[in-house]
Motif scaffolding. Structure first.
Motif, PDB file in Angstrom:
ATOM      1  N   ARG A 125      39.865  68.803  72.906  1.00 46.96           N
ATOM      2  CA  ARG A 125      40.901  68.170  72.098  1.00 46.96           C
ATOM      3  C   ARG A 125      40.919  66.649  72.295  1.00 46.96           C
ATOM      4  NH1 ARG A 125      45.074  70.366  69.516  1.00 46.96           N
ATOM      5  NH2 ARG A 125      44.990  72.322  70.692  1.00 46.96           N
ATOM      6  N   GLY A 126      41.019  65.943  71.174  1.00 49.06           N
ATOM      7  CA  GLY A 126      41.193  64.501  71.179  1.00 49.06           C
ATOM      8  C   GLY A 126      42.175  64.127  70.090  1.00 49.06           C
ATOM      9  N   TYR A 127      42.673  62.914  70.127  1.00 46.80           N
ATOM     10  CA  TYR A 127      43.651  62.476  69.134  1.00 46.80           C
ATOM     11  C   TYR A 127      43.224  61.150  68.511  1.00 46.80           C
ATOM     12  CZ  TYR A 127      46.818  65.866  71.317  1.00 46.80           C
ATOM     13  OH  TYR A 127      47.388  67.015  71.801  1.00 46.80           O
ATOM     14  N   THR A 128      43.492  61.036  67.223  1.00 50.14           N
ATOM     15  CA  THR A 128      43.396  59.741  66.565  1.00 50.14           C
ATOM     16  C   THR A 128      44.809  59.311  66.198  1.00 50.14           C
ATOM     17  OG1 THR A 128      42.932  60.908  64.479  1.00 50.14           O
ATOM     18  CG2 THR A 128      41.057  59.954  65.664  1.00 50.14           C
ATOM     19  N   ALA A 129      45.111  58.042  66.397  1.00 55.83           N
ATOM     20  CA  ALA A 129      46.461  57.515  66.139  1.00 55.83           C
ATOM     21  C   ALA A 129      46.371  56.329  65.195  1.00 55.83           C
ATOM     22  CB  ALA A 129      47.121  57.092  67.456  1.00 55.83           C
ATOM     23  N   TRP A 130      47.176  56.369  64.140  1.00 53.27           N
ATOM     24  CA  TRP A 130      47.169  55.342  63.100  1.00 53.27           C
ATOM     25  C   TRP A 130      47.411  53.953  63.680  1.00 53.27           C
ATOM     26  CZ3 TRP A 130      51.966  54.125  59.719  1.00 53.27           C
ATOM     27  CH2 TRP A 130      51.632  53.178  58.733  1.00 53.27           C
ATOM     28  N   ASP A 131      46.597  53.004  63.263  1.00 52.74           N
ATOM     29  CA  ASP A 131      46.782  51.605  63.616  1.00 52.74           C
ATOM     30  C   ASP A 131      47.383  50.885  62.405  1.00 52.74           C
ATOM     31  OD1 ASP A 131      46.654  48.961  64.342  1.00 52.74           O
ATOM     32  OD2 ASP A 131      44.468  48.811  64.184  1.00 52.74           O
ATOM     33  N   PRO A 132      48.702  50.711  62.340  1.00 57.49           N
ATOM     34  CA  PRO A 132      49.333  50.098  61.161  1.00 57.49           C
ATOM     35  C   PRO A 132      48.919  48.651  60.927  1.00 57.49           C
ATOM     36  CG  PRO A 132      50.965  51.160  62.583  1.00 57.49           C
ATOM     37  CD  PRO A 132      49.688  51.068  63.358  1.00 57.49           C
ATOM     38  N   SER A 133      48.387  48.000  61.957  1.00 55.84           N
ATOM     39  CA  SER A 133      48.031  46.589  61.812  1.00 55.84           C
ATOM     40  C   SER A 133      46.742  46.382  61.027  1.00 55.84           C
ATOM     41  CB  SER A 133      47.900  45.932  63.191  1.00 55.84           C
ATOM     42  OG  SER A 133      46.817  46.478  63.917  1.00 55.84           O
ATOM     43  N   SER A 134      45.982  47.465  60.815  1.00 48.44           N
ATOM     44  CA  SER A 134      44.750  47.378  60.026  1.00 48.44           C
ATOM     45  C   SER A 134      44.928  48.232  58.779  1.00 48.44           C
ATOM     46  CB  SER A 134      43.557  47.879  60.845  1.00 48.44           C
ATOM     47  OG  SER A 134      42.352  47.707  60.125  1.00 48.44           O
ATOM     48  N   PRO A 135      44.942  47.629  57.582  1.00 52.33           N
ATOM     49  CA  PRO A 135      45.324  48.370  56.375  1.00 52.33           C
ATOM     50  C   PRO A 135      44.352  49.476  55.993  1.00 52.33           C
ATOM     51  CG  PRO A 135      44.542  46.167  55.818  1.00 52.33           C
ATOM     52  CD  PRO A 135      44.672  46.206  57.305  1.00 52.33           C
ATOM     53  N   ALA A 136      44.924  50.567  55.454  1.00 50.06           N
ATOM     54  CA  ALA A 136      44.122  51.675  54.936  1.00 50.06           C
ATOM     55  C   ALA A 136      43.401  51.219  53.669  1.00 50.06           C
ATOM     56  CB  ALA A 136      45.017  52.873  54.653  1.00 50.06           C
ATOM     57  N   PHE A 137      42.321  51.927  53.337  1.00 54.17           N
ATOM     58  CA  PHE A 137      41.536  51.549  52.160  1.00 54.17           C
ATOM     59  C   PHE A 137      40.900  52.799  51.553  1.00 54.17           C
ATOM     60  CE2 PHE A 137      38.989  51.192  56.000  1.00 54.17           C
ATOM     61  CZ  PHE A 137      37.810  51.854  55.682  1.00 54.17           C
ATOM     62  N   ILE A 138      40.416  52.662  50.336  1.00 55.45           N
ATOM     63  CA  ILE A 138      39.779  53.774  49.622  1.00 55.45           C
ATOM     64  C   ILE A 138      38.287  53.515  49.507  1.00 55.45           C
ATOM     65  CG2 ILE A 138      39.610  54.995  47.418  1.00 55.45           C
ATOM     66  CD1 ILE A 138      42.582  54.314  46.988  1.00 55.45           C
ATOM     67  N   LYS A 139      37.497  54.524  49.858  1.00 54.51           N
ATOM     68  CA  LYS A 139      36.043  54.439  49.743  1.00 54.51           C
ATOM     69  C   LYS A 139      35.486  55.817  49.437  1.00 54.51           C
ATOM     70  CE  LYS A 139      33.497  53.776  53.448  1.00 54.51           C
ATOM     71  NZ  LYS A 139      32.487  54.865  53.442  1.00 54.51           N
ATOM     72  N   ASP A 140      34.632  55.899  48.428  1.00 55.61           N
ATOM     73  CA  ASP A 140      33.965  57.155  48.078  1.00 55.61           C
ATOM     74  C   ASP A 140      34.944  58.306  47.867  1.00 55.61           C
ATOM     75  OD1 ASP A 140      31.542  55.789  48.389  1.00 55.61           O
ATOM     76  OD2 ASP A 140      31.432  56.297  50.512  1.00 55.61           O
ATOM     77  N   GLY A 141      36.062  58.025  47.213  1.00 53.60           N
ATOM     78  CA  GLY A 141      37.003  59.080  46.868  1.00 53.60           C
ATOM     79  C   GLY A 141      37.888  59.561  47.996  1.00 53.60           C
TER      80      GLY A 141
END
Length: 702
Positions: A125-141
């Motif tokens: 088990r591992g976790y990924t945690a959202w980094d709000p300081s780096s904006p989300a983006f759209i790529k390849d759908g």
């Protein structure tokens, strides 16, 4: 194609940026997100739910059907696992959903990524945690959400987490010192980066025909072309139409993703080029550079190119770096590395300049290690790259400023110097306060430092983690020396402490030519380390001094430091192991086939000439045949030794011992084999070789 008139509208059109959030989020939610980004405050679940719903709606409008947490494990690459937005309904249909929980946290398998012993295979088990300081983006759908990556026990398994920690550490120490110096309005300090990216473009069909490029990223064999870079005609030269078309499409793809690609030009080596972005906050800049490398390869494929990011893909010509332009700015708009009009009286500038000088000197070994890799070790020390000895170039004006600090006297600025070029029609302009020194690993360039050692293929996170942390430590030391003083006493004490610090660390300052043998001798006299390879630098990573630095500022735990020690050594050894096996296969199966085929034809031709024209005929063919046979004998010996030493390396168990053996023995074997293989290749016509030559790869683009 983006129309020039619409560029400002299209820039960042695939990014969930501040403008989109301000337009779409409720005001209270937007303020909460901004507070998290700017102040580092905790994000509540109800805020996350609202952001997730809005983000999903925006993503779907832009064609996204999936989302993924995008992270940077210790492979040096990026990783992603995609999930669709669909959720089944009772009537057999689906709805599009995305919750705050899905935005904030993901659960990728952590056992299959490098952990250096932090995780066992069964501990998945591992976790990924959202980094709000780096904006989300759209790529390849898909909607890409930048995240940190940690194990079930909370250990950092990525590059983003320690980078964010280092940024916070430097901000904390800098704000504390600035407040003491009277700058009470500063609440946050950020590091900014501009990462220049060098790369090669070659024909994709040639790339596919080279096993070494496919498996290792660099050519392990290859006689030099008759022309290289000696004419100095490629640097800043006219960009070839096919390359220009590639660069145009690359810019557009990067701009859509909010990556501020600014500069493009030909580099020194044939088929080598560079892209440089505008400065961004370190965390976003690192994310954008990782994304840039990916997009560069993707766009190259569409143009029937292969984009080579290895630090030394071709022997005998320049390799590729990634110059890390680094600066420190306050949230009040002050660049702490800007000298201003009177640098000798600019206390914040002098203090932070001295902190950087002390940091680079004190922690040079781990700063060197931060850019070390099997690929970059081939590049450093060549005439296109700085030497492995770390020194700082400050330029003439700052050298005079520092002389004033050392002497305890005020530096008198001569003011701006007008640049005239002898023709009245040409404009007059003011000269910069420093020239450029391309031989310096760490050079002051006006209002920032350019760290020129990082390699083109690596993440710049490593270098900035070390740099941020080392400077944070030196800022902390300066604060401890100054905290008991105020008023006029403080100003006097500042200059006293700056002088002490300069005297202790001025050995690292060098404005001369870093390529000369004289500098190597001088650096040794000064006590500056000359760590030529990753194995040479590795012991410093786990030294007491290094552990104390990183644990004090909360960047790494002792266990995380040890894990990276194991990962770096393992990656280094594996890289050279793959190169050794690939080289052996190419010599046995490809080069040998060409040698034998050509020798057969030479024997046939010489025999026929001799039969027709007598004993003196066929001397040219016989001469080439003898040279090929001599090279073949040496190739056989060198190949056997490489094979034997590779097997010996495979049997070693201790990480540092294994890496040192690969560096000192296996690489030396490869160099010896290459010497004779390239000698043979230079004698063989291209039609006998199953792989393309240097001349074909480097000079085929039009």
């Amino acid at each position: 194609m983006i129309e020039a008139s619409k560029l400002t509208e299209e820039f960042g059109c695939l990014v969930f940026n501040d403008r989109i959030m301000r337009e779409r989020l409720p005001k209270d939610i937007y303020k909460a997100v901004k507070k998290t980004i700017e102040k580092g405050s905790h994000l509540e679940l109800d805020v996350a739910n609202c952001v997730a719903a809005t983000m999903k709606e925006w993503a779907v409008e832009n064609g996204a059907t999936h989302f993924t947490h995008w992270f940077q494990p210790m492979t040096g690459l990026t990783a992603e696992k995609h999930d669709s937005f669909i959720s089944p309904t009772d009537d057999g249909g689906v709805i599009m959903e995305f919750s705050g929980k899905e935005l904030v946290k993901g659960e990728p398998d952590a056992s299959s990524f490098p952990s250096g012993g932090l995780r066992a295979t069964f501990e998945a088990r591992g976790y990924t945690a959202w980094d709000p300081s780096s904006p989300a983006f759209i790529k390849d759908g898909s909607l890409y959400i930048p995240t940190a990556f940690c194990s079930y026990g909370g250990e950092a398994l990525d590059k983003k987490t320690p980078l964010l920690r280092s940024m916070e550490a430097l901000s904390t120490e800098a704000v504390k010192l600035l407040h003491h110096l009277g700058y009470k309005d500063v609440t946050r300090v950020s590091t900014t980066i501009g990462s220049e990216q060098e790369y090669f473009l070659i024909d994709k069909d040639y790339y596919k025909a080279r096993k070494d490029l496919l498996f290792t990223g660099r050519t392990l064999l290859g006689a030099p072309a008759t022309k290289g870079q000696e004419m100095e005609d490629h640097y800043f030269g006219v960009i070839k139409p096919k390359v220009s078309a590639y660069m145009h499409d690359l810019d557009e793809e990067l701009w859509k993703l909010g990556i501020p690609a600014k500069t493009k030009h030909n580099e020194v080596a044939p088929s080598q080029h560079e892209l440089a972005p505008v400065f961004e906050t370190a965390n976003i800049a690192v994310d954008h550079n990782q994304l840039t490398m990916e997009v560069m390869k993707k766009v190259a494929d569409k143009h029937n190119f292969a984009c080579l990011l290895h630090e030394k893909p071709f022997e005998g010509i320049n390799g590729s770096g990634k110059h890390n332009n680094w600066s420190v700015c306050t949230d009040t708009g002050m660049n702490l590395l800007d000298p201003g009009k009177n640098p000798g009286e600019n206390i914040p500038f002098l203090v932070f300049l001295m902190a950087v000088i002390a940091a680079v000197d004190e922690y040079a070994p781990i700063l060197r290690l931060s850019v070390a890799s099997a690929g970059n070790d081939h590049r450093l020390g060549g005439n296109e790259a700085p030497p492995a000895i770390i020194s700082i170039f400050v330029g003439d004006e700052l050298a005079e400023v520092l002389k004033g600090v050392e002497a305890g006297s005020a530096y008198q600025s001569t003011g701006k110097v007008q640049m005239t070029m002898g023709a009245t029609v040409l404009p007059h302009f003011t000269k910069d306060n420093t020239d450029r020194n391309r031989t310096s690993p760490f050079a002051f360039t006006g209002n920032k430092f350019e760290f020129r050692m990082p390699g083109s293929a690596v993440s710049v996170a490593n270098a900035n983690i070390v740099l941020n942390t080392a400077v944070a430590e030196e800022v902390s030391k300066l604060y401890e020396k100054l905290k008991g003083y105020s008023g006029s006493e403080l100003k006097e004490k500042v200059m006293e402490v700056l002088k002490e610090t300069l005297l202790e660390h001025k050995r690292v300052l060098f404005n001369g030519n870093g390529y000369t043998d004289e500098w190597v001798e001088e650096a040794e006299k000064r006590g500056l380390p000359n760590l030529k390879s990753l194995p040479d630098a590795m012991p410093f990573w786990i030294s007491d001094e290094s552990i104390a630095l990183f644990t004090k500022h909360g960047i790494f735990t002792k266990e995380e430091i040890q894990s990276r020690y194991e990962i770096l050594l393992e990656n280094y050894s594996k890289s050279i192991h793959i190169e050794a096996l690939t080289m052996q296969e190419m010599v046995r199966k490809d080069l040998t086939e060409g040698i034998v085929a050509y020798e057969k034809d030479l024997v046939k031709e010489a025999s026929q000439k001799k039969a027709l024209l007598g004993d003196g005929a066929g001397s040219l063919e016989i001469g080439i045949l003898k040279s090929l046979d001599e090279a073949s004998v040496e190739i056989g010996k060198a190949l056997a030794k490489l094979a034997e030493d590779t097997k010996t390396a495979e049997g070693k168990t201790e990480a540092l011992d294994t890496a040192e053996f690969y560096q000192r023995t296996v690489l030396a074997d490869m160099d010896e084999l290459r010497k004779y293989a390239d000698k043979a290749e230079a004698l063989i016509p291209e039609k006998y070789l199953s792989y393309p030559t240097y001349g074909q790869m480097l000079f085929s683009l039009r």
